[in-house]
Design a protein around this motif. Structure first.
Motif, PDB file in Angstrom:
ATOM      1  N   SER A  72       0.836  -1.211   0.000  1.00 41.86           N
ATOM      2  CA  SER A  72       0.000   0.000   0.000  1.00 41.86           C
ATOM      3  C   SER A  72       0.869   1.258   0.000  1.00 41.86           C
ATOM      4  O   SER A  72       0.608   2.212  -0.744  1.00 41.86           O
ATOM      5  CB  SER A  72      -0.929   0.013   1.215  1.00 41.86           C
ATOM      6  N   ALA A  73       1.933   1.233   0.819  1.00 35.19           N
ATOM      7  CA  ALA A  73       2.847   2.376   0.861  1.00 35.19           C
ATOM      8  C   ALA A  73       3.550   2.551  -0.477  1.00 35.19           C
ATOM      9  O   ALA A  73       3.709   3.677  -0.974  1.00 35.19           O
ATOM     10  CB  ALA A  73       3.873   2.183   1.976  1.00 35.19           C
ATOM     11  N   PHE A  74       3.943   1.423  -1.069  1.00 39.63           N
ATOM     12  CA  PHE A  74       4.622   1.516  -2.358  1.00 39.63           C
ATOM     13  C   PHE A  74       3.666   1.968  -3.452  1.00 39.63           C
ATOM     14  O   PHE A  74       4.056   2.684  -4.376  1.00 39.63           O
ATOM     15  CB  PHE A  74       5.233   0.172  -2.733  1.00 39.63           C
ATOM     16  N   ARG A  75       2.396   1.565  -3.347  1.00 39.96           N
ATOM     17  CA  ARG A  75       1.405   1.984  -4.335  1.00 39.96           C
ATOM     18  C   ARG A  75       1.218   3.501  -4.288  1.00 39.96           C
ATOM     19  O   ARG A  75       1.116   4.160  -5.319  1.00 39.96           O
ATOM     20  CB  ARG A  75       0.081   1.255  -4.089  1.00 39.96           C
ATOM     21  N   ILE A  76       1.190   4.060  -3.072  1.00 38.82           N
ATOM     22  CA  ILE A  76       1.065   5.511  -2.927  1.00 38.82           C
ATOM     23  C   ILE A  76       2.302   6.205  -3.485  1.00 38.82           C
ATOM     24  O   ILE A  76       2.209   7.167  -4.264  1.00 38.82           O
ATOM     25  CB  ILE A  76       0.847   5.895  -1.454  1.00 38.82           C
ATOM     26  N   LEU A  81       5.102   9.069  -7.961  1.00 37.09           N
ATOM     27  CA  LEU A  81       6.174   9.060  -8.955  1.00 37.09           C
ATOM     28  C   LEU A  81       5.597   9.141 -10.366  1.00 37.09           C
ATOM     29  O   LEU A  81       6.087   9.903 -11.217  1.00 37.09           O
ATOM     30  CB  LEU A  81       7.020   7.788  -8.804  1.00 37.09           C
ATOM     31  N   LEU A  82       4.534   8.369 -10.621  1.00 34.61           N
ATOM     32  CA  LEU A  82       3.912   8.399 -11.936  1.00 34.61           C
ATOM     33  C   LEU A  82       3.273   9.760 -12.209  1.00 34.61           C
ATOM     34  O   LEU A  82       3.259  10.231 -13.352  1.00 34.61           O
ATOM     35  CB  LEU A  82       2.854   7.299 -12.046  1.00 34.61           C
ATOM     36  N   LEU A 187      -1.989   9.427 -17.905  1.00 30.66           N
ATOM     37  CA  LEU A 187      -1.132   8.919 -16.841  1.00 30.66           C
ATOM     38  C   LEU A 187      -1.415   9.624 -15.522  1.00 30.66           C
ATOM     39  O   LEU A 187      -1.387   8.999 -14.453  1.00 30.66           O
ATOM     40  CB  LEU A 187       0.339   9.090 -17.231  1.00 30.66           C
ATOM     41  N   ALA A 188      -1.700  10.919 -15.567  1.00 28.47           N
ATOM     42  CA  ALA A 188      -2.011  11.661 -14.336  1.00 28.47           C
ATOM     43  C   ALA A 188      -3.235  11.062 -13.652  1.00 28.47           C
ATOM     44  O   ALA A 188      -3.253  10.872 -12.427  1.00 28.47           O
ATOM     45  CB  ALA A 188      -2.233  13.138 -14.654  1.00 28.47           C
ATOM     46  N   PHE A 194      -3.907   5.082  -8.420  1.00 25.11           N
ATOM     47  CA  PHE A 194      -2.959   4.289  -7.627  1.00 25.11           C
ATOM     48  C   PHE A 194      -2.900   4.808  -6.189  1.00 25.11           C
ATOM     49  O   PHE A 194      -2.878   4.030  -5.225  1.00 25.11           O
ATOM     50  CB  PHE A 194      -1.563   4.342  -8.243  1.00 25.11           C
ATOM     51  N   VAL A 195      -2.857   6.125  -6.020  1.00 23.16           N
ATOM     52  CA  VAL A 195      -2.788   6.715  -4.679  1.00 23.16           C
ATOM     53  C   VAL A 195      -4.064   6.406  -3.905  1.00 23.16           C
ATOM     54  O   VAL A 195      -4.019   6.041  -2.717  1.00 23.16           O
ATOM     55  CB  VAL A 195      -2.560   8.237  -4.769  1.00 23.16           C
ATOM     56  N   ILE A 196      -5.213   6.541  -4.557  1.00 23.56           N
ATOM     57  CA  ILE A 196      -6.493   6.238  -3.896  1.00 23.56           C
ATOM     58  C   ILE A 196      -6.538   4.786  -3.449  1.00 23.56           C
ATOM     59  O   ILE A 196      -6.925   4.471  -2.317  1.00 23.56           O
ATOM     60  CB  ILE A 196      -7.669   6.544  -4.857  1.00 23.56           C
ATOM     61  N   ASP A 197      -6.105   3.853  -4.342  1.00 24.55           N
ATOM     62  CA  ASP A 197      -6.089   2.436  -3.981  1.00 24.55           C
ATOM     63  C   ASP A 197      -5.133   2.163  -2.827  1.00 24.55           C
ATOM     64  O   ASP A 197      -5.410   1.345  -1.951  1.00 24.55           O
ATOM     65  CB  ASP A 197      -5.676   1.597  -5.191  1.00 24.55           C
ATOM     66  N   GLY A 198      -3.993   2.863  -2.819  1.00 26.60           N
ATOM     67  CA  GLY A 198      -3.031   2.696  -1.722  1.00 26.60           C
ATOM     68  C   GLY A 198      -3.579   3.165  -0.393  1.00 26.60           C
ATOM     69  O   GLY A 198      -3.394   2.524   0.643  1.00 26.60           O
TER      70      GLY A 198
END
Length: 206
Positions: A72-76, A81-82, A187-188, A194-198
């Motif tokens: 989860s931390a890496f997903r955020i 990064l993306l 991509l934005a 990704f952040v929401i899922d994290g």
């Protein structure tokens, strides 16, 4: 693995790796080379990139667990990064940086490993994306489909490398800039997801 997840994986990898944006850079990295020489360099760079992306797709989460980082931390972090990558694409900084790498390269040097395979094809954003996509589901079918989508995107890169010269002539710099900005917007939006899922996976939000 449902069709929506498959399409999301393909689109995310396509936008991050950006085969269309790489085509003119590939020409700049292979000045004066004939078609066979360009083909050899393109194939070598894609094989190396595929190995790196596969390694991070299969073992990336294990590496994270070993150093105490949750998915989860890496997903955020990956989403952020993306998002930065998307900003670079929207404001043309990504293309300028890639062109700077191409111009600074020695014409007699084989660019297949650097900068083609790394960091242009298998850059930090692409490696992070492989970990994020693979970490969404632990099933074998999911992992196979993620890697098939990655190989499909690299296959598109190879096709565009072969067609790089006529494609760059057809699009021109303006056309390339328009495509890059459209992909940056997409991509934005994906990076925010990704952040929401994290955040949801961390338990901070329901």
């Amino acid at each position: 693995m449902d069709m929506a997840t498959t399409i999301t994986a393909f689109v995310t990898l396509f936008v991050v790796i950006d085969p269309i944006g790489l085509a003119p850079i590939f020409i700049a990295l292979t000045p004066g080379m004939d078609a066979s020489a360009r083909l050899r360099i393109g194939l070598r760079s894609l094989v190396i990139a595929a190995i790196l992306l596969t390694l991070f797709g299969l073992a990336g989460e294990a590496i994270l667990s070993g150093i105490g980082i949750s998915i989860s931390a890496f997903r955020i972090a990956g989403g952020l990064l993306l998002f930065l990558t998307a900003l670079d694409m929207l404001f043309e900084r990504r293309t300028e940086r890639r062109e700077g790498q191409a111009e600074g390269d020695d014409p007699g040097h084989d660019p297949s490993v650097f900068p083609l395979a790394m960091p242009l094809l298998a850059g930090p954003g692409a490696l992070a994306t492989m970990i994020l996509l693979a970490g969404e589901n632990q099933g074998a079918v999911h992992l196979v489909m993620i890697h098939l989508m990655m190989l499909a995107v690299l296959g598109i890169c190879m096709v565009l490398f072969v067609l790089a010269t006529p494609l760059a002539r057809a699009l021109g710099r303006t056309g390339t800039m328009v495509v890059t900005r459209l992909l940056g917007m997409l991509l934005a939006a994906l990076s925010v997801q990704f952040v929401i899922d994290g955040l949801k996976g961390s338990g901070l939000f329901a």
